[in-house]
Motif scaffolding. Structure first.
Motif, short mmCIF file in Angstrom:
data_model
loop_
_atom_site.label_atom_id
_atom_site.label_comp_id
_atom_site.label_asym_id
_atom_site.label_seq_id
_atom_site.Cartn_x
_atom_site.Cartn_y
_atom_site.Cartn_z
N LEU A 275 16.68 -12.43 10.04
CA LEU A 275 15.65 -13.39 10.46
C LEU A 275 15.22 -13.16 11.90
O LEU A 275 14.11 -13.52 12.29
CB LEU A 275 16.16 -14.82 10.30
CG LEU A 275 16.30 -15.37 8.87
CD1 LEU A 275 16.98 -16.72 8.89
CD2 LEU A 275 14.94 -15.46 8.18
N LEU A 276 16.10 -12.57 12.71
CA LEU A 276 15.79 -12.38 14.13
C LEU A 276 14.72 -11.32 14.35
O LEU A 276 14.03 -11.33 15.36
CB LEU A 276 17.06 -12.01 14.91
CG LEU A 276 18.26 -12.96 14.82
CD1 LEU A 276 19.32 -12.57 15.83
CD2 LEU A 276 17.85 -14.40 15.02
N THR A 277 14.59 -10.41 13.40
CA THR A 277 13.64 -9.30 13.58
C THR A 277 12.52 -9.30 12.54
O THR A 277 11.72 -8.38 12.50
CB THR A 277 14.39 -7.96 13.51
OG1 THR A 277 15.15 -7.92 12.29
CG2 THR A 277 15.34 -7.79 14.68
N ILE A 278 12.47 -10.32 11.71
CA ILE A 278 11.48 -10.37 10.62
C ILE A 278 10.06 -10.46 11.20
O ILE A 278 9.81 -11.19 12.16
CB ILE A 278 11.80 -11.55 9.66
CG1 ILE A 278 11.05 -11.39 8.33
CG2 ILE A 278 11.48 -12.90 10.29
CD1 ILE A 278 11.55 -12.34 7.22
N SER A 279 9.12 -9.72 10.63
CA SER A 279 7.73 -9.77 11.10
C SER A 279 7.03 -10.96 10.44
O SER A 279 7.52 -11.52 9.46
CB SER A 279 7.00 -8.48 10.72
OG SER A 279 6.80 -8.44 9.30
#
Length: 376
Positions: A275-279
């Motif tokens: 979730l921290l890097t989701i676009s």
């Protein structure tokens, strides 16, 4: 066809389209509610998401000038997930509240309301209707209570004898004078469990909620989460079910009725680190159909960062450092800084000191200082 026959046929039709409960009430003003809402406003207990005009919220005739009655409906949603994945060290998971499992309930309830309106138009010449769910002016719970769907529990939820409080609500105003349903008597008795276990003390009195302290509201805000609530949020990404899960009236109410509300475990209990890097595009594709996505990815990401702090998940440090150093959103950078301090890994101090030298945003700088203080 007279109104009594029409009402009986409408009840039958509603059941055939997957409405779990239907009730009727008059279009009379909600006088007692008006006083309660004014009090809420004076105390600053409102969330800010609701309609601000109290007259519109309590006087149906302002919304449909020929209204004679209001049809209230309820759809039950599941209280338990099958094959729920278990988070573990290195693979921590967050949780969406039950009201955000399966398809967005606004869509599901609205579809039923539109079918009811179409049915009325087909059966009654010159019928007038206006329907709403959640974001409309009327207070769904007040309508449902007066229409005999359930009673308003001490946790401010409508509680039905059949499905507990796990129900979505909606209503249709109409100029047809349907016979009102008898309201259900309050059956909370002496039980105060929901008040006693609320993590933030948001239920200030039976049936009175300070929305500003409610985790369900706080998870939807976009700014920094106030310090006092950060440890209380746990691994909640959206919403809070505590006051429902402890309610004795919900015991044994599984409500596995509608396939559309069956949760995908990987969406309802997702892994936190991805979730921290989701676009934005990936977020929309994965979570766009659930009600918990309505505020976009930023609040969910902030909550995921706080959940990693809750677990003191050291494996997330590379992601958190990346956010602190590269994310262009101050709330995300600052929350990452605080979490780095909370996790307290060996390299935390060095990372935060370095960030202190380059950060320009005042609020983020304050969060870095808080992170450093946590390391002491």
């Amino acid at each position: 066809m007279n109104v009594t026959q029409l009402q009986a046929q409408l009840i039958e039709y509603a059941q055939s389209i997957g409405v779990d409960k239907i009730g009727f009430t008059t279009a009379a003003p909600f006088h007692e509610l008006k006083n309660r809402l004014r009090r809420q406003q004076q105390l600053g207990f409102q969330s800010g998401f609701e309609e601000s005009d109290i007259e519109l919220r309590t006087e149906p005739l302002r919304l449909l000038d020929e209204a004679e009655s209001i049809i209230a409906i309820a759809l039950a949603y599941p209280s338990r997930m099958e094959n729920a994945p278990q988070g573990k060290k290195g693979e921590r998971r967050g949780i969406f509240c039950r009201a955000s499992w399966g398809i967005d309930y606004h869509t599901a309830v609205r579809e039923r309301l539109q079918l009811i309106e179409a049915w009325l138009i087909e059966h009654v010449p010159n019928v007038k209707t206006k329907s709403m769910v959640d974001t409309g002016e009327l207070v769904d719970r007040a309508v449902a209570e007066r229409a005999g769907i359930g009673w308003v529990g001490k946790n401010c939820s409508i509680i039905t004898p059949e499905f507990g409080s796990y129900v979505y609500l909606g209503e249709v105003m109409t100029n047809i004078p349907f016979a009102p349903t008898t309201p259900i008597e309050d059956d909370c008795g002496d039980c105060n469990l929901c008040i006693d276990v609320c993590p933030t003390g948001a239920i200030v009195a039976p049936g009175q909620l300070n929305s500003q302290r409610c985790i369900a509201f706080l998870t939807q805000t976009k700014g920094f989460l106030p310090d006092e609530f950060r440890a209380k949020i746990g691994n909640r990404l959206y919403g809070c079910d505590t006051c429902q899960t402890v309610c004795p009236k919900n015991k044994g109410k599984l409500n596995w009725i509608h396939d559309e509300f069956t949760p995908d475990p990987e969406i309802a209990k997702p892994l936190l680190r991805p979730l921290l890097t989701i676009s934005n595009k990936e977020f929309k594709a994965k979570f766009g159909h659930v009600s918990g996505s309505w505020r976009g990815k930023k609040p969910i990401q902030r909550n995921a960062i706080l959940a990693l702090a809750h677990f003191k998940e050291e494996s997330a440090m590379p992601d958190l450092i990346d956010l602190l150093q590269k994310d262009d959103r101050p709330v995300i950078r600052g929350t990452a800084a605080w979490t780095i301090g909370k996790i307290g890994a060996a390299n935390a101090e060095k990372v935060l000191m370095k960030a202190l030298e380059v950060e320009k945003d005042e609020e983020v700088l304050a969060e870095i200082q808080k992170g450093l203080a946590l390391l002491q």
